[in-house]
Motif scaffolding. Sequence first.
Motif: not given
Length: 168
Positions: A101-118
């Motif tokens: 569950k934590h891995i999936e949450e981390s992956a989703a958070s990473t995608c959101r962070a990537k979008e926000q950085l862009y």
Amino acid sequence: MKREDAPNASPSRPWPLTSSPGEETAAREDAGDDDRLLLWEQTRQELLSLENEIAFNEAIIEEREKDIKEIHYNVQQIHEIYQDLAVLLHDQPLSIDNIDKHIEESAASTCRAKEQLYKASQCSRSRSSWVCWVLIILVLVLVILLLVLILHRLLAWHDNPVQSLVNQ
């Protein structure tokens, strides 16, 4: 041991060679006493041997009891280890699910962070380009103003050079 064997059992004592019947009776009584002494000594030796054997066997029994108690203690320790292992194995699927569950949450958070950085990068680029354009326009306006002022002074000096010097 039989009485007849007594002379053979004690080789240090020679067989009595007497000729009188009284001496033979006394010799037989002495041989009987010797036989009894020898029999008593053999019995005593056998008893001592049996006592030593009993003591040795008791020591072995005590040692084996101690070893059995140690084995029992070790078995109890192993039993506790297996119980702890069972608890860990029971809890492990929950831990694995939590990790997943934590891995999936981390992956989703990473995608959101990537979008926000862009988005932040795009916003930063647009702001910096906007600031650059504003600065360029301000510089151009200043240059034009300076040129107008310089031209105005030159024209005023050209028209009336003396008065221009006095006004300065």
